[in-house]
Design a protein around this motif. Structure first.
Motif, PDB file in Angstrom:
ATOM      1  N   MET A 163      -2.869   0.525   7.682  1.00 16.60           N
ATOM      2  CA  MET A 163      -2.139  -0.353   6.343  1.00 16.60           C
ATOM      3  C   MET A 163      -0.575  -0.765   6.718  1.00 16.60           C
ATOM      4  O   MET A 163      -0.159  -1.992   6.477  1.00 16.60           O
ATOM      5  N   ASP A 164       0.066  -0.014   7.426  1.00 18.83           N
ATOM      6  CA  ASP A 164       1.401  -0.136   7.682  1.00 18.83           C
ATOM      7  C   ASP A 164       1.781  -1.319   8.567  1.00 18.83           C
ATOM      8  O   ASP A 164       2.478  -2.298   8.269  1.00 18.83           O
ATOM      9  N   LEU A 165       0.712  -1.488   9.524  1.00 19.19           N
ATOM     10  CA  LEU A 165       0.903  -2.906  10.471  1.00 19.19           C
ATOM     11  C   LEU A 165       0.691  -4.031   9.618  1.00 19.19           C
ATOM     12  O   LEU A 165       1.187  -5.179   9.940  1.00 19.19           O
ATOM     13  N   ALA A 166      -0.472  -4.040   8.862  1.00 13.55           N
ATOM     14  CA  ALA A 166      -0.736  -5.024   8.047  1.00 13.55           C
ATOM     15  C   ALA A 166       0.172  -5.445   7.157  1.00 13.55           C
ATOM     16  O   ALA A 166       0.622  -6.603   7.140  1.00 13.55           O
ATOM     17  N   TYR A 167       0.907  -4.450   6.721  1.00 11.83           N
ATOM     18  CA  TYR A 167       2.134  -4.662   5.706  1.00 11.83           C
ATOM     19  C   TYR A 167       3.143  -5.514   6.366  1.00 11.83           C
ATOM     20  O   TYR A 167       3.758  -6.384   6.183  1.00 11.83           O
ATOM     21  N   GLU A 168       3.477  -4.924   7.721  1.00 11.08           N
ATOM     22  CA  GLU A 168       4.488  -5.434   8.445  1.00 11.08           C
ATOM     23  C   GLU A 168       4.129  -7.033   8.944  1.00 11.08           C
ATOM     24  O   GLU A 168       4.972  -7.794   9.139  1.00 11.08           O
ATOM     25  N   LEU A 169       2.962  -7.247   9.072  1.00  9.20           N
ATOM     26  CA  LEU A 169       2.308  -8.631   9.575  1.00  9.20           C
ATOM     27  C   LEU A 169       2.618  -9.530   8.585  1.00  9.20           C
ATOM     28  O   LEU A 169       2.959 -10.668   8.775  1.00  9.20           O
ATOM     29  N   THR A 170       2.476  -9.293   7.311  1.00  5.82           N
ATOM     30  CA  THR A 170       2.584 -10.068   6.205  1.00  5.82           C
ATOM     31  C   THR A 170       3.950 -10.852   6.062  1.00  5.82           C
ATOM     32  O   THR A 170       4.080 -11.834   5.470  1.00  5.82           O
ATOM     33  N   VAL A 235      -2.407  -8.293   0.128  1.00  5.69           N
ATOM     34  CA  VAL A 235      -2.279  -7.410   0.910  1.00  5.69           C
ATOM     35  C   VAL A 235      -1.187  -6.147   0.722  1.00  5.69           C
ATOM     36  O   VAL A 235      -1.319  -5.127   0.411  1.00  5.69           O
ATOM     37  N   ARG A 236       0.104  -6.890   0.557  1.00  9.62           N
ATOM     38  CA  ARG A 236       1.079  -6.186  -0.046  1.00  9.62           C
ATOM     39  C   ARG A 236       0.606  -5.135  -1.109  1.00  9.62           C
ATOM     40  O   ARG A 236       1.197  -4.225  -1.349  1.00  9.62           O
ATOM     41  N   ASP A 237       0.157  -6.059  -2.234  1.00  8.42           N
ATOM     42  CA  ASP A 237       0.011  -5.427  -3.534  1.00  8.42           C
ATOM     43  C   ASP A 237      -0.944  -4.219  -3.545  1.00  8.42           C
ATOM     44  O   ASP A 237      -0.967  -3.320  -4.160  1.00  8.42           O
ATOM     45  N   LEU A 238      -2.063  -4.340  -2.495  1.00 10.52           N
ATOM     46  CA  LEU A 238      -3.117  -3.391  -2.395  1.00 10.52           C
ATOM     47  C   LEU A 238      -2.194  -2.364  -1.786  1.00 10.52           C
ATOM     48  O   LEU A 238      -2.689  -1.079  -2.263  1.00 10.52           O
ATOM     49  N   ILE A 239      -1.482  -2.470  -0.831  1.00 12.98           N
ATOM     50  CA  ILE A 239      -0.946  -1.168   0.076  1.00 12.98           C
ATOM     51  C   ILE A 239       0.077  -0.427  -1.143  1.00 12.98           C
ATOM     52  O   ILE A 239       0.115   0.664  -1.188  1.00 12.98           O
ATOM     53  N   ASP A 240       0.650  -1.343  -1.799  1.00 11.97           N
ATOM     54  CA  ASP A 240       1.987  -0.580  -2.612  1.00 11.97           C
ATOM     55  C   ASP A 240       1.179   0.105  -3.875  1.00 11.97           C
ATOM     56  O   ASP A 240       1.675   1.153  -4.149  1.00 11.97           O
ATOM     57  N   ARG A 241       0.123  -0.437  -4.316  1.00 14.44           N
ATOM     58  CA  ARG A 241      -0.701   0.395  -5.321  1.00 14.44           C
ATOM     59  C   ARG A 241      -1.177   1.602  -4.760  1.00 14.44           C
ATOM     60  O   ARG A 241      -1.103   2.545  -5.441  1.00 14.44           O
ATOM     61  N   TYR A 242      -1.702   1.494  -3.712  1.00 16.98           N
ATOM     62  CA  TYR A 242      -2.448   2.701  -2.787  1.00 16.98           C
ATOM     63  C   TYR A 242      -1.518   3.698  -2.749  1.00 16.98           C
ATOM     64  O   TYR A 242      -1.802   4.927  -2.771  1.00 16.98           O
ATOM     65  N   LYS A 243      -0.129   3.513  -2.288  1.00 18.62           N
ATOM     66  CA  LYS A 243       0.783   4.458  -1.936  1.00 18.62           C
ATOM     67  C   LYS A 243       1.427   4.939  -3.281  1.00 18.62           C
ATOM     68  O   LYS A 243       1.692   6.154  -3.247  1.00 18.62           O
ATOM     69  N   ARG A 244       1.426   4.215  -4.235  1.00 17.77           N
ATOM     70  CA  ARG A 244       1.775   4.645  -5.473  1.00 17.77           C
ATOM     71  C   ARG A 244       1.011   5.560  -6.220  1.00 17.77           C
ATOM     72  O   ARG A 244       1.438   6.733  -6.452  1.00 17.77           O
TER      73      ARG A 244
END
Length: 253
Positions: A163-170, A235-244
């Protein structure tokens, strides 16, 4: 003990493996499976080199160093590359993806085998540890563990991304050349407080076709076949929500 390497770095990891390798060895004449595996280890570097040369020139990244062979792990191989920006992370990710796609076609026509891929990145020394060993540089830490845990769920003819790589790629300038899929969740021992982890994959804009019966065999494949790409914002919303929801703390992953 060899000293730790403490310069601030971000390192991309690309993992490639043969799908169904063990079964192939047991069911195929030893001369045939040995030849197939030699093609895997000896020929993929050429495909990766060609993919990098073509892509780096188009993206105007001639200064970016080619990915380095890090190690072989059983029937899998791992490449690494240091990057500084989302565009450079994109160049490595897309080159590794392109190489795996073209190599898939080659290896299947030659040996009837498919490959599967996964990718991630790790930061040093803030979260992970890089050390010098007699065999070269080695890497330890939670990001490495996550990568290999994810690689265990790799899917034939596709490339998973942490997920952190996906976030970076966005944030890459060329992100429109990628499609992101959220194909499901997996618990990975010791990762994310043992909560399910989002399984993400990337493709080029042409969605690779997978045999339809594969959707019966694996829910991740079914979600891919039936799903639609996520936008970079999604993608960013999904990962931000997951980490939150996870109450994620970077220094206590």
């Amino acid at each position: 003990m060899s000293p730790a390497i403490d310069r601030q770095r971000q390192i991309f990891f690309g993992y490639l493996d043969i799908d169904g390798a063990t079964e192939y060895k047991y069911e195929t004449h030893r001369g045939h499976w040995k030849a197939a595996f030699l093609h895997f280890f000896e020929d993929f570097p050429d495909y990766l080199g060609d993919a990098q040369k073509t892509l780096f020139a188009r993206l105007k990244h001639p200064q970016l160093q080619p990915l380095n062979f890090w190690k072989a792990l059983g029937d899998g191989i791992v490449y690494t590359g240091e990057f500084a920006t989302p565009n450079e992370a994109y160049a490595y990710s897309k080159a590794f993806y392109n190489a795996s796609v073209h190599f898939n076609d080659y290896l299947f026509k030659r040996s009837g085998l498919w490959v599967k891929a996964a990718s991630w990145f790790a930061t040093f020394p803030e979260v992970n540890l890089a050390i010098k060993t007699p065999a070269g540089e080695d890497y330890l830490g939670p990001d490495i563990d996550i990568g290999f845990r994810l690689a265990a769920h790799a899917l034939s003819q596709r490339m998973l991304v942490a997920m952190d790589l996906a976030y970076e790629l966005t944030f890459a300038d060329f992100v429109d050349e990628l499609d992101f899929y959220h194909v499901g969740w997996r618990k990975m021992k010791g990762v994310a407080k043992d909560k399910p982890y989002p399984v993400l994959m990337i493709t080029g804009r042409a969605k690779p076709e997978i045999p339809i019966w594969e959707s019966y065999l694996n829910d991740l494949t079914r979600n891919y076949i039936e799903g639609s790409p996520l936008s970079p914002g999604q993608v960013r919303d999904l990962i931000d929500r997951y980490k939150r929801d996870l109450h994620f703390e970077k220094d206590r992953i």
